[in-house]
Design a protein around this motif. Structure first.
Motif, PDB file in Angstrom:
ATOM      1  N   CYS A  41       1.037   4.031   9.527  1.00  0.00           N
ATOM      2  CA  CYS A  41      -0.352   4.202   9.088  1.00  0.00           C
ATOM      3  C   CYS A  41      -0.431   5.067   7.846  1.00  0.00           C
ATOM      4  O   CYS A  41      -1.315   4.894   7.025  1.00  0.00           O
ATOM      5  CB  CYS A  41      -1.204   4.764  10.215  1.00  0.00           C
ATOM      6  SG  CYS A  41      -1.083   6.554  10.447  1.00  0.00           S
TER       7      CYS A  41
ATOM      8  N   ALA B 104      -4.134   7.201  -1.002  1.00  0.00           N
ATOM      9  CA  ALA B 104      -4.748   6.293  -0.026  1.00  0.00           C
ATOM     10  C   ALA B 104      -5.960   6.972   0.593  1.00  0.00           C
ATOM     11  O   ALA B 104      -5.909   8.149   0.943  1.00  0.00           O
ATOM     12  CB  ALA B 104      -3.729   5.947   1.065  1.00  0.00           C
TER      13      ALA B 104
ATOM     14  N   ASP C 275       0.826  -1.213   0.000  1.00  0.00           N
ATOM     15  CA  ASP C 275       0.000   0.000   0.000  1.00  0.00           C
ATOM     16  C   ASP C 275       0.859   1.261   0.000  1.00  0.00           C
ATOM     17  O   ASP C 275       0.347   2.361   0.177  1.00  0.00           O
ATOM     18  CB  ASP C 275      -0.901   0.001   1.242  1.00  0.00           C
ATOM     19  CG  ASP C 275      -0.092  -0.208   2.542  1.00  0.00           C
ATOM     20  OD1 ASP C 275       0.879  -0.991   2.502  1.00  0.00           O
ATOM     21  OD2 ASP C 275      -0.416   0.425   3.554  1.00  0.00           O
TER      22      ASP C 275
ATOM     23  N   LYS D  42       0.162   5.596  -0.367  1.00  0.00           N
ATOM     24  CA  LYS D  42       0.326   6.419   0.835  1.00  0.00           C
ATOM     25  C   LYS D  42       1.352   7.541   0.646  1.00  0.00           C
ATOM     26  O   LYS D  42       1.272   8.541   1.347  1.00  0.00           O
ATOM     27  CB  LYS D  42       0.679   5.537   2.037  1.00  0.00           C
ATOM     28  CG  LYS D  42      -0.564   4.781   2.504  1.00  0.00           C
ATOM     29  CD  LYS D  42      -0.384   4.018   3.789  1.00  0.00           C
ATOM     30  CE  LYS D  42      -1.745   3.489   4.260  1.00  0.00           C
ATOM     31  NZ  LYS D  42      -1.639   2.467   5.289  1.00  0.00           N
TER      32      LYS D  42
ATOM     33  N   GLU E 112      -8.508   3.133   5.018  1.00  0.00           N
ATOM     34  CA  GLU E 112      -7.160   3.155   5.588  1.00  0.00           C
ATOM     35  C   GLU E 112      -7.285   3.809   6.962  1.00  0.00           C
ATOM     36  O   GLU E 112      -8.099   4.707   7.160  1.00  0.00           O
ATOM     37  CB  GLU E 112      -6.210   3.984   4.717  1.00  0.00           C
ATOM     38  CG  GLU E 112      -5.895   3.358   3.368  1.00  0.00           C
ATOM     39  CD  GLU E 112      -5.070   2.085   3.460  1.00  0.00           C
ATOM     40  OE1 GLU E 112      -4.485   1.812   4.522  1.00  0.00           O
ATOM     41  OE2 GLU E 112      -5.023   1.345   2.452  1.00  0.00           O
TER      42      GLU E 112
ATOM     43  N   CYS F 287     -12.912   4.566   9.798  1.00  0.00           N
ATOM     44  CA  CYS F 287     -11.566   4.190  10.211  1.00  0.00           C
ATOM     45  C   CYS F 287     -11.663   3.515  11.561  1.00  0.00           C
ATOM     46  O   CYS F 287     -12.125   4.100  12.528  1.00  0.00           O
ATOM     47  CB  CYS F 287     -10.648   5.410  10.264  1.00  0.00           C
ATOM     48  SG  CYS F 287     -11.213   6.764  11.293  1.00  0.00           S
TER      49      CYS F 287
END
Lengths: 762, 81, 171
Positions: C101, A33, A24, A28, A257, A229
């Motif tokens: 993240c 994302a 991913d 990002k 995400e 989220c």
């Protein structure tokens, strides 16, 4: 084909242990994302929540009539829109009371009403038109105050559980826990030196950078979709559908995400509200918390008050350890991690006599939720501070004192069970031999250390692996990826199938596409969902072998899988050229249709985890400011699947601990209102506050996992509080028993010590 | 027969006993029989417990077998961050 | 409610939008223009997740009104890669696992790019202070600092001169 689960500690890995790029990653770094607040739906409305300005108040009446009449307002909801489907008690009922206040507002920021409107400005204007009639009650926010007999009561029907006989009067103490073994009174009689101290820690917030966000859509027939989220979209689905009284299967939750969670996104806050607004408006509604709302109305961790007493013999053997742990968890019972504080506090020691008594206390603060190794850092701060002090009194090096009393294989843990193979001793020895430990210190600098423990667990996981005709692989997992777990899932599947990492891609499936998965917490994902990936790959491997057997016309058990190829097993099976994964996949339409592997189960056998941290701190004697100048994390990972992300967990947890130790705290005014609900005043560590965080990964295989993997996500936040407090004590000669070690507190401690003319506890 | 050790504050529900013997072949049976024998424990079992067998903690695992010599602890339900 | 018409350039492209007087540039980027790479972490300028450049200057887009973008050049994370080539900072962030993240990543990349434009050879301390306005809660910053150091080194080498030239030609 071996399908046993025994650890293969001598196994040579091809993919596991390497550092490939995460799947991913490009999304990002390019801004593509999509996080919680990044989605939108046709015709979407803006949802906003009205919150109580009072710490404790009866909600006598809510008048929404004016707000409803405002042009652009499509729905206004209050407690009346949340009929109780939970049975009126228990954790689910408390969640219901928390997402929308019922009889009482229990804390400043408690949701009392919500609106959905065509724009943010109309929604804001509508909130101002809602009239709430409060009867303000006395409040209490401090844990020790809340436990006093004359404290304002939050619940008239709360009688402390776990006390014999049952109390006659209600109190704010929800539950009492006791753990331990042996006889501490007898143990203290054998002690030559006893240190007894009281500690306090303030509440810290997980501080994820992404505020909670939810985009809900719900029709009058009860069919609903939710994008949000969260650390567990199945949990969100189950809780929301129960609160709203719809079939679980009618609600499909897609996990966006997630911009950090650390335990803070393991429950619901705004999600049921967004759904209720969408139901009433019959249009999609997006609710996004502001940062102020995140601080005031999501779940920080508990504030605590702790007493520790430890006794030792002259030669440095601990004879008894006793602790009382009071954890404030917000207005509802069972939310503070008091029991984990009590259970984990002394878990790093081999003790014959140990007792931990823990109290779960309610107060007028937000409903707390897990924060990375919930409950353990505060208890560890108290215990490891006393340990360091005892070592100094003994004239023993603190590291040797810890090694001498360390828990090992066969130790009866302080919370009961006997340990299997554990890595604590190895982390302590590694610390002792680490160059950091021998490096010279500069002026005004001090060094501290601490060892910490966390349980880890497994839980339910479900994984499906699809093999399209070109032999590439899609892995569908249901565990939200917070810190790079998609990469490790791909790695374990590639390892198992003997193919390249680039051939495998992992996605997070929505709740309607894949079976239930527990929340991503408890350091469980790489361990438990990873194991489900391994077993799903083995399932696929069996099917691939069966296709090869059918192609060759030999029995299935005459085919074996090796490095990405199906091969006849031995000379008797026949002389066939191996078939690659690609070849079998390409032929699949004609040999029985699509090939998929699947595994669903509840994983147990997560090994406990230990870490040792070393910290150097420099104190500015004029301001009391602490600067971390060097920091080392040593932790057992069992087997590091992707070492870069294991290091990342070590570093991130350590820095959260540094923030908690030095700056972060919930500050309440006398009015019970939070005074620092923003990142300027609730100061999390910034880049210039820190040095590099050195890491050392130890690999002591976990017997409960085929590759030896242990969870690594949480333990790293446990030792920093104590390690830093010990370093500050080393630098200043003052033992601080309250965190955060903010500059004014440290300065005051130094000045008082100067006046007293020597060492003292502050 | 399995011997299960409870945590200290559950004593009021078992007549002061911390170790109790329960006829159970697995975790599910253990929890059911515990609740039957000591109704005061039902609340806690409903709220959630974990069971440690020979040092490994099981949060679900009702089918996990118990041997007569297994070391069994009842623990609060594990959660994490 | 009367909207304000604003003419601006975003990542080099002319853009015209209408916004309300109280909308921030971040609101406009995210809600009106679909550029959701800039994130709202605090709306008070404390977290840096909404970092953009305004005429080359690093700015929190939550502290600028949409209407104030009139006549200015706005740079966002969406303009950082050129075609299929990632900016060296983007590549190095992936290589060094400098994100977990990823919510802070766009803002940190914009800030790091701005830093390296002013100072192509920063010390570790200069990098740490250069990024002090961008909060990251996952990584502890260690791998971020290393990624920026490595990207700066690559950009200073011949390789980077070439990629800069390509970038200029494309712009």
């Amino acid at each position: 084909m071996p399908l046993d689960n025994a650890p293969e500690s001598k196994r040579k890995f091809n993919v596991v242990g390497t550092r490939p790029l995460r799947p991913d990653g490009i999304d990002k770094v390019t801004g593509r994302a999509r996080f919680g607040a990044d989605a939108s739906a046709p015709g979407q409305l803006v949802g906003r929540i009205l919150r109580s300005p009072h710490a404790h108040a009866i909600i006598k009446k809510i008048d929404t009539s004016k707000a409803e009449k405002l042009a652009g307002v499509k729905a206004v909801i209050t407690r009346d829109d949340f009929p109780d489907h939970t049975g009126g008690s228990g954790g689910l009922y408390d969640t219901l009371c928390n997402v929308m206040a019922r009889e009482k507002a229990f804390y400043e920021g408690h949701a009392v009403a919500a609106v959905a409107a065509t724009s943010a400005s109309i929604a804001r204007a509508a909130l101002k038109l809602i009239k709430v009639d409060y009867e303000v009650l006395p409040h209490v926010t401090d844990v020790d105050e809340a436990m006093k007999p004359n404290a304002p009561l939050l619940h008239k029907d709360m009688f402390t559980d776990g006390v014999d006989p049952k109390p006659k009067k209600p109190s704010n103490v929800a539950r009492r826990f006791e753990f331990g073994h042996g006889d501490v009174e007898e143990g203290f009689k054998k002690a030559d030196i006893i240190v007894e101290r009281s500690f306090k820690t303030e509440a810290a917030h997980q501080g994820y950078i992404e505020p909670h966000a939810a985009l809900a859509s719900m029709g009058p027939d009860g069919s609903a979709e939710l994008w949000c989220c969260t650390q567990g979209h199945y949990m969100v689905r189950d809780v929301c559908s129960q609160l709203l009284g719809i079939d679980i299967a009618r609600l499909r939750v897609t996990q966006s995400e997630i911009g950090g969670g650390f335990g803070g996104k393991t429950t619901v806050f705004i999600e049921p509200v967004a759904l209720a607004l969408a139901r009433k408006a019959n249009r999609p509604v997006k609710v996004v918390m502001t940062r102020e709302e995140v601080f005031k109305a999501s779940g920080p961790t508990a504030s605590t008050s702790i007493d520790i007493k430890i006794g030792v013999t002259k030669d440095g053997m601990i004879t008894a350890a006793d602790g009382t742990f009071r954890y404030q968890g917000g207005p509802f019972q069972g939310c503070s991690p008091a029991e984990f504080g009590g259970m984990s506090a002394f878990a790093q020691f081999h003790l014959d006599n140990v007792r931990a008594v823990a109290y779960d206390v309610v107060a007028n603060r937000p409903k707390t939720i897990s924060y990375r190794a919930p409950g353990a850092p505060m208890a560890n701060f108290a215990v490891e501070s006393v340990i360091e002090e005892l070592a100094h009194k003994l004239g023993m090096a603190p590291i040797d004192f810890r090694i001498k009393n360390a828990a090992r294989e066969g130790t009866k843990s302080s919370y009961g069970p006997t340990y299997g193979p554990i890595g604590l001793g190895a982390t302590l020895e590694a610390a002792k031999n680490h160059p950091h430990f021998k490096a010279p210190l500069g002026p005004n600098q001090g060094r501290g250390m601490a060892a910490g423990f966390w349980f880890n667990f497994g839980g339910q996981s479900c994984v499906t692996l699809n093999i399209p005709i070109d032999g590439s692989i899609t892995v569908s997992v249901g565990s939200p990826d917070i810190g790079g777990s998609r990469a490790s899932m791909c790695m374990m599947v590639a390892e198992e199938l003997g193919i390249g990492y680039d051939q495998v891609r992992a996605i997070i499936a929505d709740t309607s596409s894949l079976g239930y998965n527990d929340v991503t917490d408890g350091s469980r994902t790489t361990f438990a969902t990873g194991m489900a990936c391994i077993l799903a790959a083995r399932d696929a491997m069996k099917k691939l072998c069966a296709r090869a057997a059918a192609t060759w016309g030999i029995p299935e058990d005459a085919v074996t899988w090796e490095k990405g190829y199906a091969k006849p097993a031995g000379a008797n099976a026949g002389n066939f050229a191996p078939l690659s994964l690609k070849e079998i996949a390409a032929a699949s339409p004609g040999t029985g249709g699509p090939i998929a592997g699947h595994h669903e189960y509840s994983a147990d056998g997560a090994g406990v985890s230990f870490a040792t941290h070393i910290c150097d701190v420099e104190i500015d004697p004029e301001t009391g400011r602490s600067q971390i100048v060097r920091y080392t994390v040593i932790q057992d990972a069992g087997k590091a699947v992707h070492p870069s992300y294991v290091e990342g967990q070590f570093q991130g947890g350590a820095v959260q601990g540094i923030g908690w130790a030095l700056n972060e705290e919930y500050i309440y005014g006398k009015d019970g209102r939070l005074q620092n609900a923003g990142f300027l005043d609730y100061r999390i560590p910034v880049c210039s506050d820190l040095p590099m965080i050195d890491t050392q990964i130890l690999e002591i295989p976990n017997p409960g996992h085929p590759y030896g993997v242990r969870g690594v996500g949480e333990t790293s936040i446990v030792p920093p509080l104590a390690a830093i407090a010990n370093a500050v004590a080393d630098a200043t000669g003052v033992r601080f028993t309250q965190i955060p070690l903010s500059p004014p507190r440290v300065l005051k401690g130094i000045e008082e010590a100067k006046k007293a003319g020597g060492k003292k506890a502050a | 027969m399995a011997r299960v050790v409870l945590w200290g504050s559950l004593k009021p529900h078992t007549g002061g006993k911390l170790e109790v013997d329960i006829e159970a072949r697995n975790v599910g049976e253990l929890l059911a029989r515990l609740g039957e024998t000591y109704p005061g424990l039902q609340n806690q079992i409903k709220r959630g417990v974990s069971v440690s067998i020979d040092g490994l903690i099981y949060r679900e695992g009702w089918l996990e077998p118990l041997r007569p010599d297994s070391e069994v602890f009842l623990l609060p339900r594990m959660t994490g961050g | 409610m009367s909207g304000i018409t604003v003419n601006t350039k975003i990542n080099g492209d002319p853009v015209e939008f209408i916004c309300e007087a109280d909308e921030t540039l971040l609101d406009v980027l995210r809600n009106r223009l679909g550029l959701t790479g800039a994130k709202e972490g605090c709306s008070t300028g404390d977290c840096g997740a909404c970092s953009v450049t305004v005429d080359g200057r690093l700015t929190c887009s939550c502290l600028v009104l949409g209407a104030e973008a009139e006549g200015h050049n706005i740079g966002t994370i969406e303009g950082m890669a050129h075609g299929e080539s990632l900016h060296p900072l983007q590549s190095k962030f992936l290589e060094h696992a400098a994100l977990q993240c990823g919510i802070c990543t766009p803002g940190i990349l914009v800030a790091a790019k701005s830093l390296l434009e002013k100072n192509p050879d920063p010390t570790e301390t200069e990098i740490r202070f250069g990024l002090a306005g961008n909060l990251c809660r996952c990584t502890g910053y260690d791998k971020i600092v290393r990624a920026v150091q490595d990207a700066a080194k690559e950009m200073r080498s011949g390789k980077s001169a070439k990629s800069k030239a390509t970038a200029k030609k494309r712009a």
